[in-house]
Design a protein around this motif. Sequence first.
Motif, PDB file in Angstrom:
ATOM      1  N   UNK A  91     -10.808   6.161  -8.278  1.00  0.00           N
ATOM      2  CA  UNK A  91      -9.949   4.904  -8.590  1.00  0.00           C
ATOM      3  C   UNK A  91     -10.174   4.489  -9.885  1.00  0.00           C
ATOM      4  N   UNK A  92     -11.640   5.177 -11.383  1.00  0.00           N
ATOM      5  CA  UNK A  92     -11.542   4.959 -12.205  1.00  0.00           C
ATOM      6  C   UNK A  92     -10.558   5.113 -12.737  1.00  0.00           C
ATOM      7  N   UNK A  93      -9.812   6.365 -13.200  1.00  0.00           N
ATOM      8  CA  UNK A  93      -8.688   7.306 -13.364  1.00  0.00           C
ATOM      9  C   UNK A  93      -7.330   6.303 -13.157  1.00  0.00           C
ATOM     10  N   UNK A 138      -6.652  10.585  -1.215  1.00  0.00           N
ATOM     11  CA  UNK A 138      -7.216  10.585  -1.496  1.00  0.00           C
ATOM     12  C   UNK A 138      -7.432  12.119  -2.177  1.00  0.00           C
ATOM     13  N   UNK A 139      -6.172  13.181  -1.544  1.00  0.00           N
ATOM     14  CA  UNK A 139      -5.940  14.170  -2.356  1.00  0.00           C
ATOM     15  C   UNK A 139      -6.025  14.475  -3.624  1.00  0.00           C
ATOM     16  N   UNK A 140      -5.665  13.484  -4.158  1.00  0.00           N
ATOM     17  CA  UNK A 140      -4.805  12.811  -6.100  1.00  0.00           C
ATOM     18  C   UNK A 140      -6.190  13.888  -7.131  1.00  0.00           C
ATOM     19  N   UNK A 141      -5.796  14.507  -8.106  1.00  0.00           N
ATOM     20  CA  UNK A 141      -6.595  14.882  -8.972  1.00  0.00           C
ATOM     21  C   UNK A 141      -7.072  13.811  -9.754  1.00  0.00           C
ATOM     22  N   UNK A 142      -8.497  13.847 -10.171  1.00  0.00           N
ATOM     23  CA  UNK A 142      -8.302  13.161 -11.298  1.00  0.00           C
ATOM     24  C   UNK A 142      -6.906  13.137 -12.788  1.00  0.00           C
ATOM     25  N   UNK A 166       0.773  -1.301   0.225  1.00  0.00           N
ATOM     26  CA  UNK A 166      -0.134   0.011  -0.329  1.00  0.00           C
ATOM     27  C   UNK A 166       0.982   1.631  -0.167  1.00  0.00           C
ATOM     28  N   UNK A 167       0.719   2.414  -0.519  1.00  0.00           N
ATOM     29  CA  UNK A 167       1.881   3.656  -0.535  1.00  0.00           C
ATOM     30  C   UNK A 167       0.404   4.543  -0.990  1.00  0.00           C
ATOM     31  N   UNK A 168       0.508   5.909  -1.008  1.00  0.00           N
ATOM     32  CA  UNK A 168      -0.249   6.524  -0.950  1.00  0.00           C
ATOM     33  C   UNK A 168      -0.851   7.101  -2.472  1.00  0.00           C
ATOM     34  N   UNK A 169       0.824   8.006  -3.494  1.00  0.00           N
ATOM     35  CA  UNK A 169       0.203   8.007  -4.514  1.00  0.00           C
ATOM     36  C   UNK A 169       1.568   7.321  -4.853  1.00  0.00           C
ATOM     37  N   UNK A 170       1.589   6.912  -6.421  1.00  0.00           N
ATOM     38  CA  UNK A 170       2.438   6.158  -7.657  1.00  0.00           C
ATOM     39  C   UNK A 170       2.904   7.429  -7.859  1.00  0.00           C
ATOM     40  N   UNK A 171       4.530   6.885  -7.784  1.00  0.00           N
ATOM     41  CA  UNK A 171       5.999   8.448  -8.023  1.00  0.00           C
ATOM     42  C   UNK A 171       6.969   6.741  -8.766  1.00  0.00           C
ATOM     43  N   UNK A 172       8.079   7.205  -9.761  1.00  0.00           N
ATOM     44  CA  UNK A 172       8.572   6.461 -10.450  1.00  0.00           C
ATOM     45  C   UNK A 172       9.423   5.836  -9.046  1.00  0.00           C
ATOM     46  N   UNK A 173       9.672   6.942  -8.345  1.00  0.00           N
ATOM     47  CA  UNK A 173      10.577   6.315  -6.854  1.00  0.00           C
ATOM     48  C   UNK A 173      10.009   4.987  -6.838  1.00  0.00           C
ATOM     49  N   UNK A 174       8.825   4.736  -6.209  1.00  0.00           N
ATOM     50  CA  UNK A 174       7.332   4.000  -5.596  1.00  0.00           C
ATOM     51  C   UNK A 174       7.730   2.644  -6.435  1.00  0.00           C
ATOM     52  N   UNK A 175       7.490   3.254  -8.242  1.00  0.00           N
ATOM     53  CA  UNK A 175       7.556   1.688  -8.315  1.00  0.00           C
ATOM     54  C   UNK A 175       8.710   1.032  -8.547  1.00  0.00           C
ATOM     55  N   UNK A 176      10.083   1.692  -8.340  1.00  0.00           N
ATOM     56  CA  UNK A 176      11.021   1.484  -8.639  1.00  0.00           C
ATOM     57  C   UNK A 176      12.006   0.288  -6.616  1.00  0.00           C
ATOM     58  N   UNK A 177      10.599   0.841  -6.207  1.00  0.00           N
ATOM     59  CA  UNK A 177      10.852   0.191  -4.388  1.00  0.00           C
ATOM     60  C   UNK A 177       9.865  -1.198  -4.508  1.00  0.00           C
ATOM     61  N   UNK A 229      -4.044  10.954 -10.969  1.00  0.00           N
ATOM     62  CA  UNK A 229      -4.480   9.608 -10.775  1.00  0.00           C
ATOM     63  C   UNK A 229      -4.550   8.969 -12.490  1.00  0.00           C
ATOM     64  N   UNK A 230      -4.377   9.729 -13.670  1.00  0.00           N
ATOM     65  CA  UNK A 230      -4.232   9.012 -14.814  1.00  0.00           C
ATOM     66  C   UNK A 230      -3.372   8.570 -15.094  1.00  0.00           C
ATOM     67  N   UNK A 231      -2.177  10.079 -14.751  1.00  0.00           N
ATOM     68  CA  UNK A 231      -1.049   9.734 -15.254  1.00  0.00           C
ATOM     69  C   UNK A 231      -0.489   8.836 -14.592  1.00  0.00           C
TER      70      UNK A 231
END
Length: 319
Positions: A117-119, A64-68, A39-50, A71-73
Amino acid sequence: MNRREFLFTLAAAGAAGAFAVPDRKSGSPFKTQLKKALIRPRLTEAVVKELQEAGFPGVELQDKTVTIAEARAGLRLAQESDLTIHSFMGGWFEFNSKDAGKRRQAIDTAKHNIEIAEAYGAPVMLIVPGRVGGVEMPKPSEFDLEFDETTLELKKATAEGGFAQYVIAQNEATKFAQDALGELMPVAAEHGVILGVENVWNNLWVKPEFASAFVRSFQSPWVKAYLDLGNHVRYAAVEKWLAALSDQIVKLHIKDFKIERGAKNDGAFVRLGEGSIDWKRVRRTIDAVGYNGWVSIEERGWSDAEYSGIMDRFFAGGL
């Protein structure tokens, strides 16, 4: 077939897929296949690497503060990295608040989170549909619920009765949760996101049969159970929760709990493998109920690499 009918069919097929029998070329003693996620807050390149370095092919996101657009990114990054965003944690919702305005706000927030979630391309959104507090209630080991399986009305919280305010609060929460989820179901269908109902120490539906009856009351592929394997062992063995919810389970969380009757909360959360749960039996029960899919680790204590190895052993039946 219109969009909603198409998505309904997809959801039903997904639920049925949980009981598909995968091939046994791997030599596994189990017919079901489990996949590990963090479980992670957001997805970033650093998180992907981890995640990749630790050997996790999936992730559950929770900010849940992420924008649509963000999320698509995140979805594009996941797709480029061959990583699966398997769920989004919509969170706690005050569906049973005494304040009608707060109840409305909670439903509107849930609708927005479904869009997130859909995004993200997440097929499931975790949702905790309320909580009961501020009233006298039984200890975890004292609950012995008597309820109507058709109306879901709680009659007694214990075999001896008593705890009248808790019974009232439980029944109010059930009604408000049913109303809220009933409003959210068509939104979930429109966006193709299953609502995974989870109990998180919220003092509601604390026995497996009651939780199962609540989820099944919707008779919908858009409302399923998101079961945490460690959250409610103080009420009943994990195997009983798995058996009761069975085909309603859409996702699993995993954590460990050490039972100490008489202690505060009847025990405490501990590192995976150090608690009271019989994980070998749990793995066999997962196989028996036919759950194939993701298992997200929801605890701290071991390193990501250690958790990866622990999950591999658990999936193989040897934790």
